[in-house]
Design a protein around this motif. Structure first.
Motif, PDB file in Angstrom:
ATOM      1  N   HIS A 196    -118.737  35.986 -61.815  1.00 14.19           N
ATOM      2  CA  HIS A 196    -119.044  34.574 -62.048  1.00 14.19           C
ATOM      3  C   HIS A 196    -120.540  34.369 -62.206  1.00 14.19           C
ATOM      4  O   HIS A 196    -121.335  35.014 -61.523  1.00 14.19           O
ATOM      5  CB  HIS A 196    -118.611  33.708 -60.855  1.00 14.19           C
ATOM      6  N   SER A 197    -120.879  33.437 -63.073  1.00 16.57           N
ATOM      7  CA  SER A 197    -122.165  32.772 -62.970  1.00 16.57           C
ATOM      8  C   SER A 197    -121.911  31.504 -62.174  1.00 16.57           C
ATOM      9  O   SER A 197    -121.316  30.541 -62.675  1.00 16.57           O
ATOM     10  CB  SER A 197    -122.738  32.423 -64.348  1.00 16.57           C
ATOM     11  N   LEU A 198    -122.347  31.499 -60.922  1.00 17.97           N
ATOM     12  CA  LEU A 198    -122.158  30.326 -60.065  1.00 17.97           C
ATOM     13  C   LEU A 198    -123.020  29.157 -60.520  1.00 17.97           C
ATOM     14  O   LEU A 198    -122.825  28.020 -60.078  1.00 17.97           O
ATOM     15  CB  LEU A 198    -122.493  30.678 -58.618  1.00 17.97           C
ATOM     16  N   THR A 199    -123.964  29.448 -61.403  1.00 15.73           N
ATOM     17  CA  THR A 199    -124.830  28.434 -61.983  1.00 15.73           C
ATOM     18  C   THR A 199    -124.031  27.344 -62.680  1.00 15.73           C
ATOM     19  O   THR A 199    -124.453  26.184 -62.731  1.00 15.73           O
ATOM     20  CB  THR A 199    -125.765  29.092 -63.014  1.00 15.73           C
ATOM     21  N   LYS A 200    -122.879  27.718 -63.202  1.00 12.51           N
ATOM     22  CA  LYS A 200    -122.137  26.851 -64.096  1.00 12.51           C
ATOM     23  C   LYS A 200    -121.195  25.929 -63.311  1.00 12.51           C
ATOM     24  O   LYS A 200    -121.639  25.140 -62.493  1.00 12.51           O
ATOM     25  CB  LYS A 200    -121.398  27.709 -65.118  1.00 12.51           C
ATOM     26  N   MET A 202    -119.058  26.299 -60.880  1.00 10.77           N
ATOM     27  CA  MET A 202    -118.927  26.431 -59.423  1.00 10.77           C
ATOM     28  C   MET A 202    -120.018  25.632 -58.719  1.00 10.77           C
ATOM     29  O   MET A 202    -119.754  24.916 -57.749  1.00 10.77           O
ATOM     30  CB  MET A 202    -118.979  27.905 -59.021  1.00 10.77           C
ATOM     31  N   GLY A 203    -121.254  25.741 -59.176  1.00  8.46           N
ATOM     32  CA  GLY A 203    -122.325  24.896 -58.650  1.00  8.46           C
ATOM     33  C   GLY A 203    -122.164  23.468 -59.141  1.00  8.46           C
ATOM     34  O   GLY A 203    -122.199  22.511 -58.369  1.00  8.46           O
ATOM     35  N   GLY A 204    -122.035  23.331 -60.465  1.00  6.48           N
ATOM     36  CA  GLY A 204    -121.590  22.087 -61.059  1.00  6.48           C
ATOM     37  C   GLY A 204    -122.611  20.983 -61.256  1.00  6.48           C
ATOM     38  O   GLY A 204    -122.274  19.941 -61.810  1.00  6.48           O
ATOM     39  N   HIS A 205    -123.868  21.193 -60.830  1.00  3.88           N
ATOM     40  CA  HIS A 205    -124.833  20.098 -60.904  1.00  3.88           C
ATOM     41  C   HIS A 205    -126.154  20.507 -61.555  1.00  3.88           C
ATOM     42  O   HIS A 205    -127.144  19.781 -61.435  1.00  3.88           O
ATOM     43  CB  HIS A 205    -125.094  19.526 -59.505  1.00  3.88           C
ATOM     44  N   SER A 206    -126.173  21.641 -62.220  1.00  2.00           N
ATOM     45  CA  SER A 206    -127.353  22.093 -62.975  1.00  2.00           C
ATOM     46  C   SER A 206    -128.615  22.162 -62.117  1.00  2.00           C
ATOM     47  O   SER A 206    -129.706  21.860 -62.594  1.00  2.00           O
ATOM     48  CB  SER A 206    -127.588  21.172 -64.195  1.00  2.00           C
ATOM     49  N   ASP A 207    -128.437  22.552 -60.851  1.00  2.00           N
ATOM     50  CA  ASP A 207    -129.606  22.599 -59.964  1.00  2.00           C
ATOM     51  C   ASP A 207    -129.695  23.892 -59.163  1.00  2.00           C
ATOM     52  O   ASP A 207    -130.466  23.976 -58.206  1.00  2.00           O
ATOM     53  CB  ASP A 207    -129.599  21.393 -59.011  1.00  2.00           C
ATOM     54  N   VAL A 208    -128.925  24.903 -59.534  1.00  3.45           N
ATOM     55  CA  VAL A 208    -128.940  26.152 -58.784  1.00  3.45           C
ATOM     56  C   VAL A 208    -128.519  27.289 -59.718  1.00  3.45           C
ATOM     57  O   VAL A 208    -127.762  27.078 -60.664  1.00  3.45           O
ATOM     58  CB  VAL A 208    -127.996  26.072 -57.565  1.00  3.45           C
ATOM     59  N   VAL A 209    -129.038  28.473 -59.461  1.00  3.28           N
ATOM     60  CA  VAL A 209    -128.684  29.677 -60.208  1.00  3.28           C
ATOM     61  C   VAL A 209    -128.068  30.671 -59.238  1.00  3.28           C
ATOM     62  O   VAL A 209    -128.595  30.885 -58.137  1.00  3.28           O
ATOM     63  CB  VAL A 209    -129.920  30.295 -60.894  1.00  3.28           C
ATOM     64  N   GLY A 210    -126.945  31.263 -59.614  1.00  2.00           N
ATOM     65  CA  GLY A 210    -126.302  32.232 -58.736  1.00  2.00           C
ATOM     66  C   GLY A 210    -125.206  32.986 -59.450  1.00  2.00           C
ATOM     67  O   GLY A 210    -124.806  32.650 -60.561  1.00  2.00           O
ATOM     68  N   GLY A 211    -124.725  34.049 -58.805  1.00  3.88           N
ATOM     69  CA  GLY A 211    -123.635  34.852 -59.352  1.00  3.88           C
ATOM     70  C   GLY A 211    -122.739  35.336 -58.245  1.00  3.88           C
ATOM     71  O   GLY A 211    -123.063  35.229 -57.059  1.00  3.88           O
ATOM     72  N   ALA A 212    -121.578  35.886 -58.621  1.00  2.85           N
ATOM     73  CA  ALA A 212    -120.629  36.369 -57.623  1.00  2.85           C
ATOM     74  C   ALA A 212    -119.733  37.444 -58.211  1.00  2.85           C
ATOM     75  O   ALA A 212    -119.473  37.472 -59.418  1.00  2.85           O
ATOM     76  CB  ALA A 212    -119.770  35.226 -57.083  1.00  2.85           C
ATOM     77  N   LEU A 213    -119.257  38.326 -57.338  1.00  2.99           N
ATOM     78  CA  LEU A 213    -118.206  39.291 -57.634  1.00  2.99           C
ATOM     79  C   LEU A 213    -117.144  39.177 -56.556  1.00  2.99           C
ATOM     80  O   LEU A 213    -117.466  39.090 -55.372  1.00  2.99           O
ATOM     81  CB  LEU A 213    -118.756  40.719 -57.659  1.00  2.99           C
ATOM     82  N   VAL A 214    -115.881  39.177 -56.980  1.00  2.00           N
ATOM     83  CA  VAL A 214    -114.761  39.098 -56.041  1.00  2.00           C
ATOM     84  C   VAL A 214    -113.773  40.204 -56.378  1.00  2.00           C
ATOM     85  O   VAL A 214    -113.496  40.474 -57.560  1.00  2.00           O
ATOM     86  CB  VAL A 214    -114.061  37.725 -56.115  1.00  2.00           C
ATOM     87  N   THR A 215    -113.236  40.843 -55.351  1.00  2.00           N
ATOM     88  CA  THR A 215    -112.257  41.913 -55.551  1.00  2.00           C
ATOM     89  C   THR A 215    -111.312  41.976 -54.363  1.00  2.00           C
ATOM     90  O   THR A 215    -111.603  41.437 -53.284  1.00  2.00           O
ATOM     91  CB  THR A 215    -112.953  43.276 -55.748  1.00  2.00           C
ATOM     92  N   ASN A 216    -110.187  42.654 -54.560  1.00  4.67           N
ATOM     93  CA  ASN A 216    -109.267  42.962 -53.464  1.00  4.67           C
ATOM     94  C   ASN A 216    -109.379  44.417 -53.027  1.00  4.67           C
ATOM     95  O   ASN A 216    -108.679  44.837 -52.106  1.00  4.67           O
ATOM     96  CB  ASN A 216    -107.817  42.684 -53.894  1.00  4.67           C
ATOM     97  N   ASP A 217    -110.246  45.166 -53.691  1.00  4.56           N
ATOM     98  CA  ASP A 217    -110.411  46.596 -53.437  1.00  4.56           C
ATOM     99  C   ASP A 217    -111.555  46.808 -52.449  1.00  4.56           C
ATOM    100  O   ASP A 217    -112.726  46.571 -52.782  1.00  4.56           O
ATOM    101  CB  ASP A 217    -110.692  47.311 -54.761  1.00  4.56           C
ATOM    102  N   GLU A 218    -111.236  47.257 -51.243  1.00  2.79           N
ATOM    103  CA  GLU A 218    -112.264  47.409 -50.214  1.00  2.79           C
ATOM    104  C   GLU A 218    -113.330  48.425 -50.616  1.00  2.79           C
ATOM    105  O   GLU A 218    -114.529  48.201 -50.404  1.00  2.79           O
ATOM    106  CB  GLU A 218    -111.618  47.826 -48.900  1.00  2.79           C
ATOM    107  N   GLU A 219    -112.916  49.534 -51.210  1.00  3.54           N
ATOM    108  CA  GLU A 219    -113.888  50.549 -51.617  1.00  3.54           C
ATOM    109  C   GLU A 219    -114.820  50.007 -52.697  1.00  3.54           C
ATOM    110  O   GLU A 219    -116.037  50.256 -52.674  1.00  3.54           O
ATOM    111  CB  GLU A 219    -113.163  51.794 -52.120  1.00  3.54           C
ATOM    112  N   LEU A 220    -114.262  49.260 -53.655  1.00  5.09           N
ATOM    113  CA  LEU A 220    -115.079  48.677 -54.711  1.00  5.09           C
ATOM    114  C   LEU A 220    -116.042  47.661 -54.121  1.00  5.09           C
ATOM    115  O   LEU A 220    -117.223  47.607 -54.501  1.00  5.09           O
ATOM    116  CB  LEU A 220    -114.166  48.020 -55.753  1.00  5.09           C
ATOM    117  N   ASP A 221    -115.571  46.855 -53.181  1.00  3.00           N
ATOM    118  CA  ASP A 221    -116.448  45.890 -52.524  1.00  3.00           C
ATOM    119  C   ASP A 221    -117.592  46.583 -51.789  1.00  3.00           C
ATOM    120  O   ASP A 221    -118.729  46.096 -51.807  1.00  3.00           O
ATOM    121  CB  ASP A 221    -115.647  45.037 -51.540  1.00  3.00           C
ATOM    122  N   GLU A 222    -117.312  47.703 -51.149  1.00  4.69           N
ATOM    123  CA  GLU A 222    -118.371  48.431 -50.454  1.00  4.69           C
ATOM    124  C   GLU A 222    -119.427  48.921 -51.435  1.00  4.69           C
ATOM    125  O   GLU A 222    -120.630  48.900 -51.131  1.00  4.69           O
ATOM    126  CB  GLU A 222    -117.777  49.598 -49.678  1.00  4.69           C
TER     127      GLU A 222
END
Length: 387
Positions: A196-200, A202-222
């Motif tokens: 995700h670009s959380l900037t868009k 998810m943030g929703g108000h054009s006042d923050v920049v951020g990103g995210a990764l989400v997974t169900n794989d514990e090894e990949l998350d590590e």
């Protein structure tokens, strides 16, 4: 809260967040710390240094993971930080298959940053699963999907594309920025991770920049966590606080974005100055049926094309008053831009045109204003620029 017991709208407000035990503060505090006291050498209370972990970030990561239906979430200082983290998993000689009309910044990091490290990238029309399958090689380690794509709003079959990736031993990662987890949850369709670009939205108000990764794989998350800490593209606590504020209203905002976009797309499709409209909610969209299957609604992005030169198109986007001429998307205000000279300028012209990003293309992020005002604004811009 046990996320499985609650609907999306409730989780958007509460997931990952509990009132502060000491003060009773309802909102997650902004923990403006770089370091944390330790009870003894190496004996800390879960936090030691804020690049490695911060309580405000922890709440945001849990919230975003819950919304995507994932077990693990990692947040970054930008969407490009999350994309870079996925690329950190690769080694020299690896091959990546990606959508041909990806976001310009994604194309840039693939071809101008990582290409020199002996990684190979192929950009294909992922709406054609046969073309995606044909692009796979023994060295393919990653299939990078955008759906809806940016800016042509093509729809990629996540389930089928994930199967192709897995059959070839590759990861499938989906950029879900345009749809948001309110409309589409790629992990439920087999994807290994969601970016995700959380900037868009998810943030929703054009006042923050951020990103995210989400997974169900514990090894990949590590692995994501290792690179998150080692490379250091982590968001500050105030940024995390702002995104948490944004996710609380994500469902109600997305409902209005979708409503306005659908009405505006129909209006544009009937307009004499517009030759083509790209919006998956239109029955004329070639991927409308697929979008109906894997999305809960069709999003707030509308692209459209005119039989106009680059200069005429630039005049149109410059003459709007309610729409703001700017890059980015997903805020409550409507934005308009010319991909050829703005968001996708990093793509060489020959590649851009081959991917269907023509000079007459305009991309609009439809906000939550009055849709009648948005129509009137585009009408007067057309009249000033084209007639």
């Amino acid at each position: 809260m046990d996320d499985e017991d609650y609907e999306f709208e409730t989780r958007s407000i509460h997931a990952g967040q509990e009132p502060d035990e000491e003060t009773g503060a309802l909102m997650t505090p902004i923990y403006a710390n770089s370091t944390y006291v330790q009870d003894g050498p190496g004996d800390h209370r879960g936090y030691e240094y804020s690049r490695t972990g911060n309580p405000t970030r922890t709440d945001l990561e849990a919230n975003v993971a819950s919304l995507e239906g994932g077990e693990y979430g990692r947040c970054f200082s930008s969407g490009m930080g999350s994309i870079n983290t996925v690329l950190n998993l690769l080694e020299a000689g690896d091959h990546v298959v990606a959508s041909e009309d990806v976001y310009g910044g994604t194309h840039r990091i693939f071809t101008q940053v990582y290409d020199k490290y002996d990684l190979e990238f192929d950009f294909v029309d992922m709406t054609d699963t046969d073309e995606t399958a044909a692009a796979m090689k023994d060295s393919t380690e990653l299939v990078w999907v955008e759906t809806p794509t940016n800016p042509l709003l093509n729809i990629v079959d996540i389930d089928a594309t994930t199967d192709i990736a897995h059959d070839n031993g590759a990861l499938c990662v989906v950029d879900n920025t345009f749809a948001t987890p309110y409309l589409q949850r790629p992990l439920e369709l087999g994807a290994d991770a969601v970016s995700h670009s959380l900037t868009k939205y998810m943030g929703g108000h054009s006042d923050v920049v951020g990103g995210a990764l989400v997974t169900n794989d514990e090894e990949l998350d590590e692995q994501f966590g290792f690179y998150q800490n080692s490379v250091g593209a982590t968001p500050g606590p105030h940024d995390c606080f702002l995104v948490l504020r944004g996710t609380k209203t994500l469902p109600v905002r997305m409902d209005r974005h979708c409503e306005n976009a659908a009405e505006l797309a129909e209006w544009l499709e009937a307009h004499d100055d517009v030759s083509r409209v790209y919006y998956p909610g239109l029955e004329s969209h070639p991927d409308h049926d697929l979008a109906s299957e894997q999305m809960d609604d069709f999003g707030g992005m509308v692209s459209f094309e005119m039989d106009a030169s680059l200069e005429e198109t630039a005049d149109v986007v410059s003459e709007t008053n309610v729409f703001t001429l700017a890059e980015s998307l997903g805020g409550v205000e409507s934005l308009i831009e010319q991909p050829a000279t703005m968001t996708h300028a990093a793509i060489p012209k020959e590649e851009r045109l081959a991917a269907g990003l023509r000079d007459g293309l305009i991309r609009a992020s439809i906000g939550i204003e009055s849709v009648s005002d948005l129509k009137r604004d585009l009408e007067q811009a057309f009249e000033k620029s084209l007639n």
